[in-house]
Enzyme design. Sequence first.
Site, PDB file in Angstrom:
ATOM      1  N   GLN A  78       0.842  -1.197   0.000  1.00  0.00           N
ATOM      2  CA  GLN A  78       0.000   0.000   0.000  1.00  0.00           C
ATOM      3  C   GLN A  78       0.877   1.247   0.000  1.00  0.00           C
ATOM      4  O   GLN A  78       1.299   1.738   1.044  1.00  0.00           O
ATOM      5  CB  GLN A  78      -0.943   0.016   1.208  1.00  0.00           C
ATOM      6  CG  GLN A  78      -1.941   1.146   1.114  1.00  0.00           C
ATOM      7  CD  GLN A  78      -2.991   1.089   2.187  1.00  0.00           C
ATOM      8  OE1 GLN A  78      -3.060   0.184   2.998  1.00  0.00           O
ATOM      9  NE2 GLN A  78      -3.849   2.094   2.190  1.00  0.00           N
ATOM     10  N   PHE A  79       1.136   1.783  -1.195  1.00  0.00           N
ATOM     11  CA  PHE A  79       2.001   2.944  -1.331  1.00  0.00           C
ATOM     12  C   PHE A  79       1.426   4.183  -0.652  1.00  0.00           C
ATOM     13  O   PHE A  79       2.166   5.080  -0.264  1.00  0.00           O
ATOM     14  CB  PHE A  79       2.311   3.236  -2.805  1.00  0.00           C
ATOM     15  CG  PHE A  79       1.186   3.866  -3.565  1.00  0.00           C
ATOM     16  CD1 PHE A  79       1.086   5.249  -3.666  1.00  0.00           C
ATOM     17  CD2 PHE A  79       0.224   3.084  -4.187  1.00  0.00           C
ATOM     18  CE1 PHE A  79       0.052   5.836  -4.383  1.00  0.00           C
ATOM     19  CE2 PHE A  79      -0.811   3.651  -4.890  1.00  0.00           C
ATOM     20  CZ  PHE A  79      -0.904   5.041  -4.983  1.00  0.00           C
ATOM     21  N   THR A  80       0.125   4.224  -0.441  1.00  0.00           N
ATOM     22  CA  THR A  80      -0.492   5.414   0.156  1.00  0.00           C
ATOM     23  C   THR A  80      -0.090   5.629   1.618  1.00  0.00           C
ATOM     24  O   THR A  80      -0.346   6.698   2.171  1.00  0.00           O
ATOM     25  CB  THR A  80      -2.032   5.374   0.037  1.00  0.00           C
ATOM     26  OG1 THR A  80      -2.517   4.219   0.709  1.00  0.00           O
ATOM     27  CG2 THR A  80      -2.467   5.358  -1.423  1.00  0.00           C
TER      28      THR A  80
END
Length: 150
Positions: A78-80
Amino acid sequence: MIIVIQRVSKASVKIDGKIKAEISTGLMILVGIEESDNQEDIGWLSKKIVNLRIFPDENEVMNKSVLDINGEILLISQFTLHASTKKGNRPSYIKAARPEIAIPLYEQMIQTLEAELGKPIGTGEFGADMKVSLVNDGPVTILMDSKNKV
């Protein structure tokens, strides 16, 4: 590397309407990878994850690890997690690693966790539009950043 660990009684991830992976009692982990992350971050976090004593013992005290209970792990990229919200209302993801860096690190994290846990783990699919479902047990949610290990 930033991770969000959630103690779950069950969790699953769907891609294109099909279940990619599901677990029962264990840990659902979101992982955000940044450009400066490396094998040292993976090793440190993996050992912490499998040994973190957040499951209840016979006295209902959080004193057991996912290893102790023979639990499962679901790992989702999850890059966020690296969103910067300092300016304006649209998050910036400039700290998140590009796929050519993040994908090999994500795959190494999977292999390292499987070795530490002693069995396969469930995973999402890097870059896919995923639908994650979980029942957070407790609730217990823990944030860890490998850059804050000292």
